[in-house]
Design a protein around this motif. Structure first.
Motif, short mmCIF file in Angstrom:
data_model
loop_
_atom_site.label_atom_id
_atom_site.label_comp_id
_atom_site.label_asym_id
_atom_site.label_seq_id
_atom_site.Cartn_x
_atom_site.Cartn_y
_atom_site.Cartn_z
N MET A 251 0.68 -1.25 -0.07
CA MET A 251 -0.14 -0.08 0.04
C MET A 251 0.85 1.36 -0.01
N PHE A 252 2.14 1.45 0.84
CA PHE A 252 2.84 2.36 0.85
C PHE A 252 3.56 2.62 -0.45
N ALA A 253 3.79 1.60 -1.26
CA ALA A 253 4.44 1.82 -2.54
C ALA A 253 3.41 2.54 -3.50
N ARG A 254 2.25 1.87 -3.34
CA ARG A 254 1.16 2.48 -4.47
C ARG A 254 0.87 3.94 -4.12
N ILE A 255 0.65 4.17 -2.85
CA ILE A 255 0.23 5.72 -2.44
C ILE A 255 1.28 6.43 -2.74
N ALA A 256 2.50 6.21 -2.69
CA ALA A 256 3.85 6.87 -3.16
C ALA A 256 3.83 7.26 -4.63
N ARG A 257 3.60 6.21 -5.26
CA ARG A 257 3.52 6.56 -6.92
C ARG A 257 2.11 7.50 -7.13
N LEU A 258 1.06 7.28 -6.37
CA LEU A 258 -0.17 7.98 -6.77
C LEU A 258 0.14 9.44 -6.54
N VAL A 259 0.89 9.75 -5.35
CA VAL A 259 1.19 11.31 -4.97
C VAL A 259 2.38 12.13 -5.59
N GLY A 260 2.84 11.18 -6.31
CA GLY A 260 4.11 11.64 -7.03
C GLY A 260 5.40 11.58 -6.10
N GLN A 261 5.39 10.71 -5.21
CA GLN A 261 6.68 10.64 -4.27
C GLN A 261 7.24 9.31 -4.46
N PRO A 262 7.61 8.56 -5.68
CA PRO A 262 8.27 7.26 -5.81
C PRO A 262 9.55 7.10 -5.19
N GLY A 263 10.27 8.37 -4.57
CA GLY A 263 11.46 8.03 -3.87
C GLY A 263 11.06 7.68 -2.47
N TRP A 264 9.87 7.79 -2.02
CA TRP A 264 9.68 7.27 -0.42
C TRP A 264 10.14 5.89 -0.04
N THR A 265 9.63 5.03 -1.28
CA THR A 265 9.91 3.62 -1.26
C THR A 265 11.29 3.15 -0.94
N SER A 266 12.52 4.34 -1.38
CA SER A 266 13.75 3.97 -0.96
C SER A 266 14.36 4.75 0.24
N ASP A 267 13.44 5.52 0.58
CA ASP A 267 14.03 6.59 1.84
C ASP A 267 14.30 5.62 3.21
N PRO A 268 15.27 5.63 3.88
CA PRO A 268 15.49 4.63 5.05
C PRO A 268 14.40 5.27 5.98
N ARG A 269 14.21 6.20 6.09
CA ARG A 269 13.24 6.85 7.22
C ARG A 269 11.86 6.09 6.92
N PHE A 270 11.55 5.56 5.94
CA PHE A 270 10.38 5.12 5.62
C PHE A 270 10.39 3.49 5.30
N ALA A 271 11.34 2.81 5.80
CA ALA A 271 11.41 1.54 5.52
C ALA A 271 10.75 0.49 6.09
N SER A 272 9.81 0.60 7.21
CA SER A 272 8.74 -0.11 7.69
C SER A 272 7.56 0.76 8.21
N ASP A 273 6.62 -0.07 8.50
CA ASP A 273 5.31 0.62 9.15
C ASP A 273 5.70 1.28 10.40
N THR A 274 6.74 0.77 11.31
CA THR A 274 7.08 1.51 12.59
C THR A 274 7.96 2.74 12.37
N ALA A 275 8.60 2.70 11.35
CA ALA A 275 9.67 3.68 10.70
C ALA A 275 8.55 4.83 10.26
N ARG A 276 7.81 4.38 9.50
CA ARG A 276 6.91 5.70 8.74
C ARG A 276 5.84 5.99 10.02
N GLY A 277 5.75 5.28 10.78
CA GLY A 277 4.88 6.09 11.90
C GLY A 277 5.76 6.99 12.59
#
Length: 327
Positions: A251-277
């Motif tokens: 889901m995170f990958a899909r919404i990253a693409r949708l909102v024009g932020q594909p780089g989110w998926t390789s950002d270490p800050r966002f590597a897991s649900d816990t990190a994204r939280g």
């Protein structure tokens, strides 16, 4: 399923009456017993301009019931009460122990009159302990379970609008009745089913309480934004608000693409649900920028196409007029 089961409802407000209403929904014969002048919950949320007559709460929680006026404060009412108790299958009362005794509804007395009867009691803090006879409403559970602290933001606690602790306590009480009826089939004996607002609320915040017990993170409220994943927040659109809730990598990958932020998926800050939280504010800001340029309908259409959980934030009037809510 419950045809032939006789229920006496001595409840007021939500927890007791809603438990009895659920039993009535499935065919039980429910008799609401109240004072001759009507219980105090009859007029809650008035429906007339002069604010008289039965209120919305009464209509919502006393469907499919019969009604009997009986003043249990008068000695002359006791023989009538005892005849009712003697033929009841279930007795529902959301009152503390002293209140039950004053009304003649305590478990020992009921069991002596009718050993097959099931007593359901809903209290604020439980039937034992120093606060067993102290009354309380839904907010007590929200306040003491940590829920208000976590629902708030910037250090200000906030109570949920919906009385979810009351309604959940009622549902669990009705579940307890079903177990007690099943037990009676094999033992022939009634049971005292006990529920409390505090214990229900603690059960509903168990995940956060377990985490605090083990890791001591000292969480504080972040309003609508989830702390266990992202994006999961309420977002303003050009013409309203929507709620988006995502969890997991796909889901995170899909919404990253949708909102024009594909780089989110390789950002270490966002590597897991816990990190994204932990970094949810940054992710919410990106989704908010995307939503701000679109109407709610446009946002929801795009989110639906991407198979992402989302919904409009509706007013009560909009809820009444929404086809899904009315179906």
């Amino acid at each position: 399923m419950l045809a032939g089961i006789r229920v006496l409802d001595f409840g007021q407000y939500i927890a007791g009456p809603y438990c009895a209403a659920l039993l009535a929904d499935f065919g039980a014969e429910v008799l609401r017993v109240e004072r001759p002048e009507g219980n105090v919950d009859r007029s809650v949320v008035p429906l007339t301009p002069e604010e008289s007559g039965d209120g919305a709460l009464y209509h919502a929680l006393n469907r499919n019931k019969s009604s009997l006026a009986l003043d249990l404060r008068r000695r002359e009412a006791r023989p009538v009460l005892d005849r009712l108790l003697a033929r009841a299958d279930v007795v529902v009362a959301n009152a503390p122990p002293l209140g039950l005794k004053a009304l003649g509804l305590e478990w020992s007395r009921l069991h002596a009159l009718n050993s097959k009867a099931i007593l359901v009691t809903c209290t604020a803090y439980g039937a034992r302990g120093e606060r067993r006879n102290v009354p309380g409403f839904d907010g007590v559970g929200q306040a003491m379970s940590g829920a208000m602290h976590m629902t708030g933001t910037d250090g200000e606690p906030r109570k949920a609008f919906a009385n979810y602790v009351d309604f959940s306590t009622a549902a669990l009480s009705a579940f307890g009745v079903m177990l007690a009826l099943r037990r009676r089939e094999t033992t022939g004996e009634g049971t005292h089913v006990e529920a409390s607002l505090l214990h229900t609320a603690v059960a509903m915040t168990a995940t956060t309480l377990i985490e605090e017990q083990v890791r001591r993170p000292g969480r504080a409220g972040t309003g609508n934004r989830s702390q266990l994943g992202a994006p999961a927040d309420a977002f303003r659109t050009r013409d309203g608000w929507i709620l988006v809730q995502t969890v997991g990598e796909e889901m995170f990958a899909r919404i990253a693409r949708l909102v024009g932020q594909p780089g989110w998926t390789s950002d270490p800050r966002f590597a897991s649900d816990t990190a994204r939280g932990r970094h949810g504010a940054e992710i919410s800001a990106g989704v908010q920028a995307w939503c701000r340029e679109r109407t709610s309908a446009e946002c929801l259409a795009a989110l639906d196409a991407a198979e992402l959980p989302a919904a409009p934030v509706l007013t009560p009037r909009e809820t009444l007029e929404h086809p899904l809510a009315a179906s």
